[in-house]
Design an enzyme around this catalytic site. Structure first.
Site, PDB file in Angstrom:
ATOM      1  N   PHE A 198      -8.423 -10.397  -1.106  1.00  0.00           N
ATOM      2  CA  PHE A 198      -8.756 -11.030   0.250  1.00  0.00           C
ATOM      3  C   PHE A 198     -10.105 -11.714  -0.617  1.00  0.00           C
ATOM      4  CE2 PHE A 198     -10.965  -8.192   3.644  1.00  0.00           C
ATOM      5  CZ  PHE A 198     -10.336  -8.768   4.457  1.00  0.00           C
ATOM      6  N   ASP A 216      -7.227  -2.833  -6.412  1.00  0.00           N
ATOM      7  CA  ASP A 216      -6.761  -2.434  -4.724  1.00  0.00           C
ATOM      8  C   ASP A 216      -5.908  -2.764  -4.247  1.00  0.00           C
ATOM      9  OD1 ASP A 216      -7.627  -2.965  -2.159  1.00  0.00           O
ATOM     10  OD2 ASP A 216      -8.796  -4.292  -2.330  1.00  0.00           O
ATOM     11  N   LYS A 261      -5.223   1.963   6.984  1.00  0.00           N
ATOM     12  CA  LYS A 261      -3.457   1.928   7.121  1.00  0.00           C
ATOM     13  C   LYS A 261      -3.057   2.247   6.675  1.00  0.00           C
ATOM     14  CE  LYS A 261      -5.655  -3.569   5.460  1.00  0.00           C
ATOM     15  NZ  LYS A 261      -6.983  -3.040   5.013  1.00  0.00           N
ATOM     16  N   ARG A 293       2.193 -12.113  10.934  1.00  0.00           N
ATOM     17  CA  ARG A 293       2.079 -10.957   9.339  1.00  0.00           C
ATOM     18  C   ARG A 293       2.739  -9.150  10.742  1.00  0.00           C
ATOM     19  NH1 ARG A 293      -2.763  -8.489   6.171  1.00  0.00           N
ATOM     20  NH2 ARG A 293      -3.117  -7.549   8.647  1.00  0.00           N
TER      21      ARG A 293
END
Length: 408
Positions: free
Chosen positions: A139, A208, A234, A382
């Site tokens: 990311f 991560d 999330k 996604r």
């Protein structure tokens, strides 16, 4: 009614996690005939609202802040919230209590962890440790932070594909920053073997966990992970911008040298001394005043995990993504989309990414039909599957609406 619709109903009826859906604020369940029924497949970007959160936040605002005011730092447990909530997250990532502190953003925690990793590696192996490896597909923010950490510590930054990390390690390597799950493709990387390789080389791995915490077993203690960070908005459903977490392995805590020493991580925070003396334990990862409103919203949100085994979540995640790929193959004309998410379970996170030439427009039309995923430049659709509230009927409908949208 198609065979896949019938199968979806049977799978939902047998789902041991199905009742957890009632713990969230969601659209009505699809009855396969109502095209307006919502299907939320973007929990890998922002989890939905747990039903207990609004009343809890109202109490924090009206009573704890409004009535108790500053007394709440002690009487309402505000001061100890970062460690208390860290201990609540710990079993979801396979860590014993006392190793996770919650606060700041993922980016800030990545910076703390990478710089501390370099410092610890040099303490053990000398100044020759002058290289940081970073996941070449990471990311973007992780890359930006790693580059800044490299400048600050006098290191060279070297982007490397995760699979190539073992061959790239050397006596110069100080730290390696890796993503457990690739945010674009949903590919799950081999945390145990990569961690072992990094540590065998005398370096420290920083993981991560943003796209794996709350979606699959991580095993931080089992695999000896030194440092890890992750967000909570999330799969942990903490709310937009909820604070991130930092994991520091217990035996390294007295060596963890944060580049952001703040009064909250001081051994005597209210002593107001000019010299910094770090506290003991995971609290070394704290910096400034905790963001209490979002912290306590997260604490309430984590109650949805009561009685839930992360292994059961992983099993359902794989079943959902298997079923989605099967439905896509059945409904979507061959060649119209291509899965960039691995089919092998050992290499798959909890999302499915489909390559599609007009992906941006397709996702807009899917959202208009109530199927919410997201688009990643330049051509990826996604779909995130959060097993606590996504069912098999949702999954079948999402694939069917995708096929109809592509045929328009």
């Amino acid at each position: 009614m198609s065979d896949l619709v019938v199968r979806a109903g049977k799978l939902d009826a047998a789902d041991e996690l199905a009742a957890l859906r009632d713990r969230f604020v969601l659209d009505p369940v699809s009855d396969h005939a109502a095209d307006t029924a919502g299907v939320y497949l973007d929990g890998n970007s922002l989890g939905v609202l747990p039903a207990v959160v609004p009343d809890r936040v109202a109490d924090v605002v009206r009573r704890q802040w409004g009535e108790l005011r500053i007394r709440s730092w002690e009487e309402s447990g505000w001061w100890t919230a970062p460690e208390r909530i860290g201990d609540r997250i710990a079993p979801l990532v396979g860590a014993a209590p006392g190793q996770i502190v919650v606060g700041d953003s993922t980016s800030v925690n990545v910076f703390k962890a990478v710089v501390a990793a370099v410092r610890m590696a040099r303490e053990a192996g000398g100044d020759g440790r002058d290289e940081i490896l970073v996941d070449a597909t990471t990311f973007p923010t992780d890359g930006y932070i790693a580059r800044s950490a490299a400048r600050m510590t006098g290191c060279t930054l070297r982007p490397v594909a995760p699979a190539q990390v073992p061959g790239a390690l050397s006596g110069r390597t100080a730290a390696v920053l890796l993503n457990h799950v690739d945010y674009r493709t949903g590919r799950l990387y081999d945390l145990p073997s990569l961690t072992a390789a990094v540590h065998a080389a005398g370096a420290y791995a920083v993981w991560d966990l943003c796209h794996s915490a709350g979606a699959l077993p991580v095993g931080l203690d089992e695999h000896g992970v030194a440092l890890a960070v992750g967000c909570t908005y999330k799969y942990l459903n903490g709310g937009p911008g909820s604070p991130a977490f930092l994991h520091v392995r217990r035996d390294l805590q007295d060596r963890f040298d944060s580049p952001l020493p703040g009064w909250n991580s001081h051994a005597e925070p209210f002593g107001m001394r000019p010299e910094y003396e770090p506290s003991a334990g995971a609290t070394r990862g704290r910096v400034g005043t905790p963001d209490i409103l979002s912290l306590l919203a997260l604490e309430a949100a984590l109650e949805v995990w009561d009685g839930v085994r992360i292994e059961a979540v992983r099993a359902k995640s794989l079943a959902l993504t298997d079923f989605f790929l099967e439905c896509v193959a059945a409904y979507v004309p061959a060649g119209r989309v291509e899965s960039v998410t691995p089919y092998a379970h050992a290499e798959r996170g909890s999302q499915v990414a489909l390559r599609c030439p007009d992906a941006g427009d397709v996702m807009k039309r899917l959202i208009a039909r109530g199927v919410v995923g997201d688009f990643r430049h330049p051509d990826v659709l996604r779909f995130g599957f959060t097993p606590l509230y996504v069912g098999f009927a949702d999954t079948e409908r999402a694939a069917r609406v995708l096929a109809e949208t592509l045929a328009e």
